[in-house]
Structures are given as structure tokens and as C-alpha cells.
Design an enzyme around this catalytic site. Structure first.
Site, PDB file in Angstrom:
ATOM      1  N   LYS A  52      41.393  45.278  41.511  1.00  0.00           N
ATOM      2  CA  LYS A  52      42.298  44.946  40.407  1.00  0.00           C
ATOM      3  C   LYS A  52      43.378  46.036  40.273  1.00  0.00           C
ATOM      4  CE  LYS A  52      38.750  42.190  38.157  1.00  0.00           C
ATOM      5  NZ  LYS A  52      37.650  42.080  37.198  1.00  0.00           N
ATOM      6  N   GLN A  96      34.583  45.170  32.483  1.00  0.00           N
ATOM      7  CA  GLN A  96      33.939  44.621  33.671  1.00  0.00           C
ATOM      8  C   GLN A  96      32.462  44.326  33.402  1.00  0.00           C
ATOM      9  OE1 GLN A  96      35.661  43.820  36.469  1.00  0.00           O
ATOM     10  NE2 GLN A  96      33.829  43.007  37.431  1.00  0.00           N
ATOM     11  N   ASP A 119      40.766  38.248  30.367  1.00  0.00           N
ATOM     12  CA  ASP A 119      39.632  37.615  31.059  1.00  0.00           C
ATOM     13  C   ASP A 119      39.376  36.208  30.514  1.00  0.00           C
ATOM     14  OD1 ASP A 119      38.292  38.873  33.146  1.00  0.00           O
ATOM     15  OD2 ASP A 119      37.257  40.286  31.822  1.00  0.00           O
TER      16      ASP A 119
END
Ligand code: GUN
Length: 290
Positions: A52, A96, A119
Site C-alpha cells: 500500500k 490493518q 476501507d
């Protein structure tokens, strides 16, 4: 059989995003900024976050990774999330997953400001997705829809079987593929570990999205000729190479691919599309703020 090349498609999208960042800068704007929180030392999570970061650099975003030890408490993590919610220099951020067992993931997800939830995991954004409203669509489902669209795959009226009911992939992708949309309008069956006679469903499917996390689960005798297969699985399995592992998909690629009209490889299929979708969501968060 045509390979759905996620790497190539993602690169095309990154070029577009980078051009948009250039024009933002030319107009005197600042770079979009994505932050990732990484707790603990899970190997896959470290790889994902590194990818990322690399993608942010490639498209011209600012990126920050906040790393914390696995011993971090839930309260400490909540405090970090609240700080990012308040930080005007951060357009979007992700925590994460998975998190260490002593931290309640849902509590963390719900603490994220929905307007920075790139997200798309916050209940507000999931609810908006279910209602077909504008939202941050989580990155993997969004990447899959984009990839099918780029290859001009007909989805309307097709039988689609989704394998796996996770909140991150299975449920949202089933939702999107059944929605009234160009890449949508499918008759979707969501199958999972308790599904009986699974092969009867998969054999009748025109499109299969495999998101179980079980290496080589989908075999050639489970699919019909001409099927479109999207393999979301990325599981580390031992391998005789430098790293000692390789990433395996949910589909027995060598045996299944000859029967397919289209199929995604692992790696180089869904993975890169997930990352570029996160970049797209970050750009969206940036633009919304303005
Ligand atoms: N872990 C596996 N996939 C994802 C993802 O898309 N976002 C986050 N935050 N964690 C993940």
C-alpha cells in the site's frame, strides 16, 4: 481462456490517479494522504501495508505507516484512531486486520470516522453499500467489479456463486454483483462452509468468486466449461524458494484454467486491484473533503 490481468489493469488505473494528483498539485493543492495502522508483526499484514505504501508513492500520495507492538491495548489503539479522525492532514486511514486477539476489531472499525474510512468497513458505509448509496466500497470487492468491467464481462442475468461470507469480501461482493448496475444484475448465491452439495452450485455458475482462504479448493470437476473465475485467495503455503513460502489461491489454477473463459491468476489478479481501489477511495476522501 483469457487471464484477467489485475497487475496490468491496476497499473492503468494508477497512471490515471497519478495524472489527477499532478493536476491537483498544479492547481496549488496538496497531495492526498493515506495512513495505515499496523499492530503486531503478522507477515502477510506487513507485506500488504508495504504494498500500500509503495502504491501511494507510485500515484503521488503522501503515506504514513504507524507501527505498534502486538502488546498495544485496545484503549491505546482507540486513542490512535481518534487522533487520526481529528487530524486534518489525513484524508483516509486504515487499520490493518487481523488485530491481536485481545483487541475487539469491531470496536475499532466503529471508532473510525466514516468519512475517512477508505476501507469501507464502518457500519455506516456497509449500510450505504447495501442500500446502493454512494459510499466507500471496500477495496477487494471494488477491485473485482472494476476488473470484470475492464474486460467487458457480461454479468447481467448470470448465475454467480460467491464462496465465502466474510465481511471484507464475500458479503459485499455478493451485494455488488446482485445490485442493479452494469457490472451487477447477477443472480447471486452466497455459499460457505455449511453449504450442502456445494458442487451443484459451483457447476451451475457462470461466474465464481472464490474467497474462502483455502488453497486449491476449487477443482476442475466443480466448474462448467466457459466459467469466469475470480480467485481472491492469498494463503501462504510452504515452498522450496528463498522466502520459504508462496501465495496460493483458492483455485487449482492449472487444472481449472483450461475450462474457463476468464480467470484471475494468483498473484497478479485481485491483489493489485485491491490496492489500486484503496488509492481510488483515498482520492475520493480527499475530494469529498474539499
Ligand atoms: N486485511 C486483509 N484485507 C484487508 C483490507 O482490505 N483492509 C484491512 N484494513 N485489513 C485487511
Amino acid at each position: 481462456m483469457i487471464i484477467l490481468d489485475g497487475k496490468l489493469t491496476a497499473e492503468k488505473h494508477k497512471v490515471k490517479i497519478a495524472a489527477e494528483v499532478d493536476s491537483i498539485l498544479e492547481m496549488g493543492g496538496r497531495r492526498p494522504h493515506l495512513t495505515a495502522i499496523l499492530v503486531g508483526d503478522n507477515g502477510s499484514s506487513q507485506t500488504y501495508v508495504a504494498n500500500k505504501e509503495k502504491a501511494c508513492k507510485r500515484v503521488g500520495f503522501d503515506s504514513t505507516v504507524l507501527r505498534f507492538p502486538a502488546s498495544m491495548t485496545e484503549e491505546e489503539l482507540l486513542a490512535e484512531v481518534r487522533k487520526l479522525n481529528e487530524d486534518d492532514s489525513v484524508d483516509g486511514f486504515i487499520v490493518q486486520l487481523p488485530l491481536p486477539k485481545h483487541i475487539n476489531e469491531q470496536k475499532i472499525i466503529e471508532a473510525v470516522d466514516p468519512s475517512k474510512d477508505v476501507d469501507g468497513f464502518h457500519p455506516e458505509n456497509v449500510g450505504r453499500l447495501c442500500l446502493g448509496l454512494d459510499t466507500f466500497v471496500s477495496a477487494t470487492p471494488m477491485g473485482i467489479i472494476t476488473l470484470l468491467g475492464e474486460y467487458g464481462i457480461e454479468t447481467q442475468g448470470k448465475n454467480c456463486v460467491v464462496l465465502g461470507r466474510s465481511n471484507i469480501v464475500g458479503r459485499p461482493v455478493a451485494n455488488l454483483l446482485s445490485a442493479k448496475a452494469k457490472i451487477g444484475d447477477c443472480t447471486v448465491t452466497l455459499c460457505h462452509s455449511r453449504t450442502q452439495n456445494l458442487s451443484e452450485f459451483t457447476k451451475a455458475a457462470d461466474i465464481i468468486v472464490a474467497a474462502l482462504g483455502i488453497p486449491n479448493f476449487v477443482k476442475a470437476d466443480m466448474v462448467k466449461d466457459g466459467v469466469v473465475i475470480v480467485d481472491v485467495g492469498i494463503t501462504r503455503v510452504p515452498a522450496d524458494n528463498e522466502k520459504g513460502y508462496r501465495n496460493a489461491g483458492d483455485v487449482d489454477f492449472d487444472a481449472v484454467a483450461p475450462k474457463c473463459s476468464y480467470i484471475t491468476p494468483v498473484p497478479g489478479g485481485v491483489g493489485p486491484m485491491t490496492i489500486v481501489s484503496l488509492m481510488e477511495n483515498t482520492l475520493k476522501a480527499y475530494k469529498r473533503k474539499k
